[in-house]
Design an enzyme around this catalytic site. Structure first.
Site, mmCIF file in Angstrom:
data_model
loop_
_atom_site.group_PDB
_atom_site.id
_atom_site.type_symbol
_atom_site.label_atom_id
_atom_site.label_comp_id
_atom_site.label_asym_id
_atom_site.label_seq_id
_atom_site.Cartn_x
_atom_site.Cartn_y
_atom_site.Cartn_z
ATOM 1 N N ASN A 13 0.871 -1.072 0.156
ATOM 2 C CA ASN A 13 -0.117 0.025 0.108
ATOM 3 C C ASN A 13 1.061 1.235 0.073
ATOM 4 O OD1 ASN A 13 -1.886 2.132 0.411
ATOM 5 N ND2 ASN A 13 -2.434 1.188 2.441
ATOM 6 N N LYS A 15 0.204 4.144 -0.440
ATOM 7 C CA LYS A 15 -0.361 5.371 0.233
ATOM 8 C C LYS A 15 -0.180 6.788 -0.639
ATOM 9 C CE LYS A 15 -0.215 3.341 4.669
ATOM 10 N NZ LYS A 15 -0.030 3.219 6.007
ATOM 11 N N HIS A 99 -9.607 1.081 4.839
ATOM 12 C CA HIS A 99 -8.384 1.329 5.262
ATOM 13 C C HIS A 99 -8.583 2.418 6.685
ATOM 14 C CE1 HIS A 99 -4.175 2.558 6.708
ATOM 15 N NE2 HIS A 99 -3.876 1.489 5.928
ATOM 16 N N GLU A 101 -6.894 4.906 7.897
ATOM 17 C CA GLU A 101 -6.611 6.100 7.436
ATOM 18 C C GLU A 101 -7.848 6.711 6.705
ATOM 19 O OE1 GLU A 101 -2.925 5.700 5.100
ATOM 20 O OE2 GLU A 101 -2.002 5.154 7.137
ATOM 21 N N GLU A 172 -5.524 -4.925 10.676
ATOM 22 C CA GLU A 172 -4.553 -3.695 10.679
ATOM 23 C C GLU A 172 -4.861 -3.038 12.052
ATOM 24 O OE1 GLU A 172 -2.466 -2.706 6.819
ATOM 25 O OE2 GLU A 172 -4.417 -1.437 7.093
ATOM 26 N N GLY A 178 2.510 2.377 10.739
ATOM 27 C CA GLY A 178 3.492 3.208 10.748
ATOM 28 C C GLY A 178 3.110 4.621 10.496
ATOM 29 N N SER A 226 3.168 -2.006 10.263
ATOM 30 C CA SER A 226 4.905 -1.949 10.684
ATOM 31 C C SER A 226 5.206 -3.566 10.261
ATOM 32 C CB SER A 226 5.102 -1.822 12.145
ATOM 33 O OG SER A 226 4.655 -0.397 12.477
HETATM 34 P P1 PGA Z 1 2.660 0.171 7.637
HETATM 35 O O1 PGA Z 1 1.351 0.798 6.922
HETATM 36 O O2 PGA Z 1 3.325 -1.143 6.970
HETATM 37 O O3 PGA Z 1 3.484 1.550 7.093
HETATM 38 O O4 PGA Z 1 2.595 0.219 9.067
HETATM 39 C C1 PGA Z 1 0.505 -0.823 6.808
HETATM 40 C C2 PGA Z 1 -0.976 -0.171 6.319
HETATM 41 O O5 PGA Z 1 -1.252 1.029 6.574
HETATM 42 O O6 PGA Z 1 -1.446 -0.564 5.218
#
Ligand code: PGA
Length: 268
Positions: A13, A15, A99, A101, A172, A178, A226
């Site tokens: 992903n 983003k 997600h 976010e 998640e 992260g 992460s």
């Molecule tokens: P990350 O993100 O691996 O940077 O923690 C995972 C995600 O949000 O899908």
């Protein structure tokens, strides 16, 4: 052989981290050349502006294309949105929905996520990666099961048993992602294999109660938050963890490839 009777999926992903077509195409090209195994599914989800070009670049390789979001209307007066048709047209085989976010920054409720899930399944037959997961506060309050079950029930409302074939659940936990914007006051750390296994079992039990054991046995439940080269093997060694949704570590071949290799090595 650790298990894995189900599909194993590693998704990247990206983003809003790879913002130009040129950079996305170059990275995708490099990644596609480094994946040799057919045994697992690997996708990357670039920004919308890069989907078409990245799709062309990786066409015919083992790397597949995903979108990070979509709207629940097929077309119409919805400024700034993108439809399932556009995603399929660009070559997407996967779409990430719900997600955290999207849920936190763009106020996507379970009801909105549900409309998107239904549209993705109905129109494109896309592999739909439904993200669920509790916040740090919810975990502290002992609500891990309640929140994840609620998100599953709300987001999968009216999804038929047949349509579950195209569903991939991504557990998640918000506190493990992260992302400092999501977690301003939390020390971000990956879930342990035990914590992830426990949550995956909660999700699988819910699927079993709702759709029956046979379907629950088949739905892949992947972990995100992460995941990186240093912890991928341990997390993926759990029989309940069928892959990963990777943010930060999916941005370079150097960090993404070892995760893919960890998943493949566990199949042997
Ligand atoms: P990350 O993100 O691996 O940077 O923690 C995972 C995600 O949000 O899908």
């Amino acid at each position: 052989m650790v298990k894995k009777s189900r599909r194993v999926i590693i998704g990247g992903n990206w983003k809003l981290n790879v913002t130009t077509v040129n950079k996305a195409v170059n990275t995708a090209n490099e990644m596609s050349k480094s994946i040799r195994s057919n045994k697992i599914e690997v996708f990357i989800a670039p920004s919308f502006n890069s989907l078409w070009n990245v799709g062309k670049t990786i066409y015919g390789t083992k790397l597949k294309l995903a979108a990070q979001n979509m709207h629940y209307h097929e077309s119409g007066p919805f400024t700034g949105e993108i439809s399932v048709d556009s995603l399929v047209d660009a070559g997407c085989q996967y779409v990430i929905l719900g997600h955290s976010e999207r849920r936190q920054f763009f106020k996507e409720t379970n009801e909105i996520v549900n409309l998107k899930v239904l549209k993705a399944l109905e129109c494109g037959g896309l592999n739909t990666v439904l993200c669920i997961g509790e916040t740090a506060k919810e975990r502290e309050a002992g609500k891990v099961a309640d929140i994840n079950r609620e998100q599953l029930a709300g987001s999968l409302k009216e999804v038929t048993a047949e349509q579950m074939e195209n569903i991939i659940i991504a557990y998640e936990p918000v506190w493990a992602i992260g992302n400092k914007f999501l977690n301003p006051d939390v020390e971000i750390k990956p879930a342990t294999e035990e914590q992830a296994t426990e949550a995956h079992t909660i999700a699988r039990d819910w699927i079993s109660e709702t759709y029956g054991e046979e379907i629950a046995d088949k739905v892949p439940i992947i972990y995100g938050g992460s995941m990186k080269p240093s912890n991928a093997e341990e997390l993926l060694s759990s029989p309940q963890i069928d892959g990963g949704l990777i943010g930060g570590a999916s941005l370079t071949v150097k960090t993404f490839k070892p995760i893919i290799e960890a998943a493949i090595s566990l199949l042997k």
